[in-house]
Design an enzyme around this catalytic site. Structure first.
Site, PDB file in Angstrom:
ATOM      1  N   HIS A   1       0.827  -1.201   0.000  1.00  0.00           N
ATOM      2  CA  HIS A   1       0.000   0.000   0.000  1.00  0.00           C
ATOM      3  C   HIS A   1       0.869   1.263   0.000  1.00  0.00           C
ATOM      4  O   HIS A   1       2.055   1.230   0.350  1.00  0.00           O
ATOM      5  CB  HIS A   1      -0.934   0.009   1.220  1.00  0.00           C
ATOM      6  CG  HIS A   1      -0.189  -0.002   2.529  1.00  0.00           C
ATOM      7  ND1 HIS A   1       0.426   1.112   3.066  1.00  0.00           N
ATOM      8  CD2 HIS A   1       0.059  -1.016   3.400  1.00  0.00           C
ATOM      9  CE1 HIS A   1       0.994   0.803   4.210  1.00  0.00           C
ATOM     10  NE2 HIS A   1       0.802  -0.491   4.433  1.00  0.00           N
TER      11      HIS A   1
ATOM     12  N   GLU B   1      -2.578  -6.918   7.699  1.00  0.00           N
ATOM     13  CA  GLU B   1      -1.206  -6.788   8.187  1.00  0.00           C
ATOM     14  C   GLU B   1      -0.995  -7.700   9.395  1.00  0.00           C
ATOM     15  O   GLU B   1      -1.967  -8.221   9.988  1.00  0.00           O
ATOM     16  CB  GLU B   1      -0.940  -5.318   8.555  1.00  0.00           C
ATOM     17  CG  GLU B   1       0.411  -5.002   9.170  1.00  0.00           C
ATOM     18  CD  GLU B   1       1.593  -5.324   8.252  1.00  0.00           C
ATOM     19  OE1 GLU B   1       1.835  -6.530   8.024  1.00  0.00           O
ATOM     20  OE2 GLU B   1       2.270  -4.389   7.798  1.00  0.00           O
TER      21      GLU B   1
END
Length: 204
Positions: free
Chosen positions: A6, A78
């Site tokens: 990202h 994550e």
């Protein structure tokens, strides 16, 4: 398969695990747009991402540039880092370094209390990537996820990499990691290709 980290978060000097749903910085949004421009001409069958805002905000312009919508897979989140989440790099670096050191030494089940180990992440993510690879056999797909997730995937999937290489692979914000499956194993075509580096650069 392209594994894409990202874009830059609104608080890049803070540890953000699965517990922290932080968005992108102003530069991060521009970075995601530049990444989308770069990827638009390369084509892809699908764009996948985790459910965290930083991943969705990065994947959305990429998918739109390809005439698609991102497909959210929550399990691609994550690493869970428990009490490390929200701490500054200075405050939490020693805890993170200990995990890295132990993983590199082969202790892949190790983690600090409340955190996922290397093996935990691998067990969570690899079946998803395997399934997507079967679904898009012979085709290209993009997966917009998180730095540690990508490092674990690369050092687990690539035949010439092991957990000992965890710290040797740079994964910058908005970086692209291209992998190709030859029918029996994965190999890297490009690692950490950075289209729009951080910190912010002037954008014309």
């Amino acid at each position: 398969m392209s594994l894409i980290r990202h874009a830059e978060t609104s608080a890049p000097n803070i540890f953000h695990g699965a517990e922290s749903d932080v968005g992108l910085s102003e530069w991060g949004h521009k970075q995601a747009g530049l990444l989308a421009d770069h990827l638009a001409s390369r084509g892809a069958e699908a764009v996948y991402c985790s459910a965290l805002r930083r991943a969705v905000a990065s994947a959305t312009p990429i998918a739109h540039a390809l005439g698609q919508s991102p497909v959210v897979i929550p399990e691609l989140h994550e690493r869970k880092i428990g009490p490390l989440s929200g701490r500054t790099r200075d405050e939490g670096w020693g805890v993170y370094e200990e995990s890295k050191r132990r993983w590199i030494a082969g202790e892949v089940e190790f983690s600090h209390p409340g955190g996922e180990s290397f093996a935990d992440i691998d067990r969570r993510v690899r079946p998803i990537l395997d399934d997507l690879s079967k679904r898009h056999k012979g085709g290209r797909f993009l997966v917009v996820v998180h730095g540690i997730v990508i490092r674990v995937a690369l050092t687990s999937l690539l035949a010439d990499r092991t957990p000992a290489d965890f710290d040797a692979i740079a994964i910058d914000f908005a970086s692209i990691n291209d992998l190709v499956h030859d029918g029996s194993r994965w190999r890297a075509e490009a690692l950490n290709l950075v289209v729009a580096p951080s910190p912010a650069r002037p954008v014309a």
